[in-house]
Motif scaffolding. Structure first.
Motif, PDB file in Angstrom:
ATOM      1  N   THR A  24       0.411  -0.829  -0.154  1.00 54.30           N
ATOM      2  CA  THR A  24      -0.311   0.005   0.169  1.00 54.30           C
ATOM      3  C   THR A  24       1.221   1.868   0.124  1.00 54.30           C
ATOM      4  O   THR A  24       0.327   1.996  -0.492  1.00 54.30           O
ATOM      5  CB  THR A  24      -1.459  -0.310   0.941  1.00 54.30           C
ATOM      6  N   GLU A  25       2.686   0.999   0.022  1.00 56.25           N
ATOM      7  CA  GLU A  25       3.087   2.332   0.512  1.00 56.25           C
ATOM      8  C   GLU A  25       3.303   2.897  -1.476  1.00 56.25           C
ATOM      9  O   GLU A  25       3.292   1.843  -1.760  1.00 56.25           O
ATOM     10  CB  GLU A  25       4.235   1.607   1.369  1.00 56.25           C
ATOM     11  N   ASP A  26       4.050   4.143  -0.905  1.00 54.38           N
ATOM     12  CA  ASP A  26       4.562   4.694  -2.819  1.00 54.38           C
ATOM     13  C   ASP A  26       5.319   5.427  -1.992  1.00 54.38           C
ATOM     14  O   ASP A  26       5.469   7.245  -1.770  1.00 54.38           O
ATOM     15  CB  ASP A  26       2.932   4.952  -2.794  1.00 54.38           C
ATOM     16  N   PRO A  27       6.379   5.532  -2.136  1.00 61.84           N
ATOM     17  CA  PRO A  27       7.483   6.450  -1.513  1.00 61.84           C
ATOM     18  C   PRO A  27       7.464   7.365  -2.350  1.00 61.84           C
ATOM     19  O   PRO A  27       8.312   8.395  -1.966  1.00 61.84           O
ATOM     20  CB  PRO A  27       8.581   5.725  -0.498  1.00 61.84           C
ATOM     21  N   LYS A  28       8.121   6.788  -3.957  1.00 58.13           N
ATOM     22  CA  LYS A  28       8.039   7.807  -4.683  1.00 58.13           C
ATOM     23  C   LYS A  28       7.397   8.886  -4.773  1.00 58.13           C
ATOM     24  O   LYS A  28       7.202   9.861  -4.603  1.00 58.13           O
ATOM     25  CB  LYS A  28       7.881   6.720  -5.700  1.00 58.13           C
ATOM     26  N   LEU A  29       5.877   7.954  -5.087  1.00 53.72           N
ATOM     27  CA  LEU A  29       4.644   9.261  -5.394  1.00 53.72           C
ATOM     28  C   LEU A  29       4.917  10.015  -3.465  1.00 53.72           C
ATOM     29  O   LEU A  29       4.522  11.581  -3.465  1.00 53.72           O
ATOM     30  CB  LEU A  29       3.447   8.797  -5.048  1.00 53.72           C
ATOM     31  N   ASP A  30       4.561   9.696  -2.738  1.00 59.23           N
ATOM     32  CA  ASP A  30       4.823  10.919  -1.854  1.00 59.23           C
ATOM     33  C   ASP A  30       6.418  11.155  -1.412  1.00 59.23           C
ATOM     34  O   ASP A  30       6.276  12.595  -1.343  1.00 59.23           O
ATOM     35  CB  ASP A  30       5.352  10.093   0.051  1.00 59.23           C
ATOM     36  N   GLU A  31       7.617  11.208  -2.231  1.00 63.85           N
ATOM     37  CA  GLU A  31       8.744  11.854  -1.929  1.00 63.85           C
ATOM     38  C   GLU A  31       8.235  13.477  -3.340  1.00 63.85           C
ATOM     39  O   GLU A  31       8.457  13.862  -3.082  1.00 63.85           O
ATOM     40  CB  GLU A  31       9.289  11.480  -2.246  1.00 63.85           C
ATOM     41  N   PHE A  32       7.290  12.377  -4.108  1.00 64.90           N
ATOM     42  CA  PHE A  32       7.372  13.750  -4.843  1.00 64.90           C
ATOM     43  C   PHE A  32       5.871  14.816  -5.519  1.00 64.90           C
ATOM     44  O   PHE A  32       6.739  15.892  -5.080  1.00 64.90           O
ATOM     45  CB  PHE A  32       6.465  13.135  -6.388  1.00 64.90           C
ATOM     46  N   LYS A  33       4.908  14.661  -4.132  1.00 59.45           N
ATOM     47  CA  LYS A  33       4.467  15.496  -3.440  1.00 59.45           C
ATOM     48  C   LYS A  33       5.064  16.311  -2.428  1.00 59.45           C
ATOM     49  O   LYS A  33       4.865  17.635  -2.771  1.00 59.45           O
ATOM     50  CB  LYS A  33       3.148  14.265  -2.436  1.00 59.45           C
ATOM     51  N   VAL A  65       9.829  17.215 -15.181  1.00 60.50           N
ATOM     52  CA  VAL A  65      10.027  15.853 -13.597  1.00 60.50           C
ATOM     53  C   VAL A  65      10.263  14.858 -14.917  1.00 60.50           C
ATOM     54  O   VAL A  65       8.795  14.406 -15.087  1.00 60.50           O
ATOM     55  CB  VAL A  65       9.509  15.930 -12.888  1.00 60.50           C
ATOM     56  N   ASN A  66      11.371  14.428 -15.094  1.00 61.00           N
ATOM     57  CA  ASN A  66      11.227  12.562 -15.430  1.00 61.00           C
ATOM     58  C   ASN A  66      10.823  11.531 -14.672  1.00 61.00           C
ATOM     59  O   ASN A  66      11.586  10.780 -13.414  1.00 61.00           O
ATOM     60  CB  ASN A  66      12.181  12.481 -16.372  1.00 61.00           C
ATOM     61  N   TYR A  67       9.015  11.267 -14.234  1.00 58.00           N
ATOM     62  CA  TYR A  67       9.042  10.583 -13.299  1.00 58.00           C
ATOM     63  C   TYR A  67       9.619   9.259 -12.987  1.00 58.00           C
ATOM     64  O   TYR A  67       9.798   8.399 -12.821  1.00 58.00           O
ATOM     65  CB  TYR A  67       7.484  10.283 -13.247  1.00 58.00           C
ATOM     66  N   ASP A  68       9.739   9.064 -14.991  1.00 65.72           N
ATOM     67  CA  ASP A  68      11.276   7.440 -15.057  1.00 65.72           C
ATOM     68  C   ASP A  68      11.595   7.953 -16.326  1.00 65.72           C
ATOM     69  O   ASP A  68      11.034   9.118 -17.004  1.00 65.72           O
ATOM     70  CB  ASP A  68       9.961   6.395 -15.406  1.00 65.72           C
ATOM     71  N   THR A  69      12.738   7.253 -16.340  1.00 72.65           N
ATOM     72  CA  THR A  69      13.220   8.082 -17.166  1.00 72.65           C
ATOM     73  C   THR A  69      13.617   6.826 -18.609  1.00 72.65           C
ATOM     74  O   THR A  69      13.766   5.629 -18.260  1.00 72.65           O
ATOM     75  CB  THR A  69      14.347   7.983 -15.990  1.00 72.65           C
ATOM     76  N   PRO A  70      13.203   7.929 -19.660  1.00 72.79           N
ATOM     77  CA  PRO A  70      13.846   6.275 -20.921  1.00 72.79           C
ATOM     78  C   PRO A  70      14.910   5.967 -20.659  1.00 72.79           C
ATOM     79  O   PRO A  70      15.792   6.095 -20.685  1.00 72.79           O
ATOM     80  CB  PRO A  70      13.090   6.951 -21.820  1.00 72.79           C
ATOM     81  N   TRP A  71      15.041   4.722 -21.489  1.00 76.99           N
ATOM     82  CA  TRP A  71      16.295   3.832 -21.426  1.00 76.99           C
ATOM     83  C   TRP A  71      17.121   4.950 -23.059  1.00 76.99           C
ATOM     84  O   TRP A  71      18.291   4.494 -22.927  1.00 76.99           O
ATOM     85  CB  TRP A  71      16.074   2.773 -21.966  1.00 76.99           C
ATOM     86  N   ASN A  72      15.811   5.057 -23.523  1.00 78.17           N
ATOM     87  CA  ASN A  72      16.610   6.040 -25.124  1.00 78.17           C
ATOM     88  C   ASN A  72      17.178   7.449 -24.893  1.00 78.17           C
ATOM     89  O   ASN A  72      16.094   8.107 -24.242  1.00 78.17           O
ATOM     90  CB  ASN A  72      15.865   5.937 -26.030  1.00 78.17           C
TER      91      ASN A  72
END
Length: 319
Positions: free
Chosen positions: A185-194, A291-298
């Motif tokens: 249930t946790e989402d530390p990525k979202l928490d840090e972003f907010k 903000v790159n919420y995820d980073t493309p490999w390309n």
């Protein structure tokens, strides 16, 4: 240079990107490591047999598909990459992808148990099977089988003997992961972003116009992130993806394009959350922060994202 100076045209300075770290709990950290091991390990991990069915057909059936082994291997590799990218994108997107993988593998096992295996790349066979709509599937196949050469109706005996056992092994691994992730249930990525949203990302000292562009490769992540921000009380968040981009072109321009006349500027939206559909061919340079919420490999895609705010006419001296 003098001509540019005379016209007041500047090119914004490009600052080094900042890494944003977030910390997993001990339990989530272990689950993450276990997951990456099972997604990728050649011996212990998932073999992605669900996506290699044509590779293990017996010769008389297999000959229908050109380069069956290569195509199957490529599809399995794509699925592995997709899952790895999804877990990097957001827990939400990963759990959705993992659950679909689990259900589609279960659906193929069910077809074996029922004695008829449908290989129809252009139809969502798993959905029909899992929803108990097999009669509807048969009717659908009957209407297109003459015009769709990719469709094959098989029996379990049309496959190499070990295929079903390997498919079941994959299912047990995926099912176990799915059950473990369902409890997260946790989402530390979202928490840090907010947390950083107000303290840094929309801070006027960093972001003079308080306009923010957020990219993700996953539409499920952009939807999840948009809902989370809206649930937190924000009414200034615009989500853009392939399904709605054309309808939102004018809205995007009025709120994020610095090249339109200043009197036409609107600020209905401060934050735009988008997939790669906005990585090319659009001006978003009323914002100077991405903000790159995820980073493309390309890396080319990454540069294209940056190019949306690194434009002549930028309202900020740096990005």
């Amino acid at each position: 240079k003098s001509d540019l100076d005379e016209q007041g045209i500047i090119f914004p300075d490009i600052l080094k990107p900042n890494k944003v770290f977030y910390k997993l709990s001990e339990a989530a950290d272990k689950l993450y490591d276990d997951t990456m091991h099972l997604l990728s390990h050649d011996i212990d991990g998932i073999k992605y047999y669900r996506y290699q069915a044509i590779k293990f057909l017996l010769p008389e059936k297999k000959q229908k598909y050109k380069n069956a082994d290569v195509a199957s291997g490529a599809l399995a590799s794509m699925m592995k990459i997709l899952l790895v990218k999804r877990i990097d994108s957001s827990f939400f997107a990963f759990k959705a992808s993992l659950n679909r993988f689990c259900e589609s593998t279960q659906a193929m096992i069910k077809m074996f148990e029922n004695g008829t295996v449908y290989i129809a790349p252009n139809l969502n066979v798993s959905e029909f099977i899992m929803e108990g709509r097999e009669e509807e599937l048969v009717e659908k196949i009957a209407t297109v089988i003459e015009t769709d050469p990719t469709i094959t109706i098989c029996t379990p005996d049309d496959f190499e003997s070990h295929f079903l056992d390997e498919l079941k092994r994959d299912y047990e691994i995926v099912k176990g992961l799915n059950e473990r992730w369902a409890k997260v249930t946790e989402d530390p990525k979202l928490d840090e972003f907010k947390k950083r949203l107000e303290s840094e990302l929309l801070n006027k000292e960093i972001n003079p116009q308080q306009k923010l562009v957020i990219f993700s490769e996953s539409k499920e992540t952009t939807g999840y992130l948009t809902r989370a921000l809206q649930d937190a009380g924000r009414t200034d968040v615009l989500e853009v993806h392939a399904g709605n981009r054309d309808n939102l072109k004018e809205t995007i321009k009025l709120n994020f394009d610095a090249n339109i006349p200043r009197e036409k500027y609107k600020s209905d939206y401060k934050i735009i959350v988008c997939t790669e559909v906005l990585a090319e061919g659009v001006n978003l340079h009323r914002s100077n922060v991405i903000v790159n919420y995820d980073t493309p490999w390309n890396s080319t895609r990454l540069m294209q994202r940056i190019g949306r705010v690194n434009r002549i006419g930028s309202v900020a001296p740096y990005i």
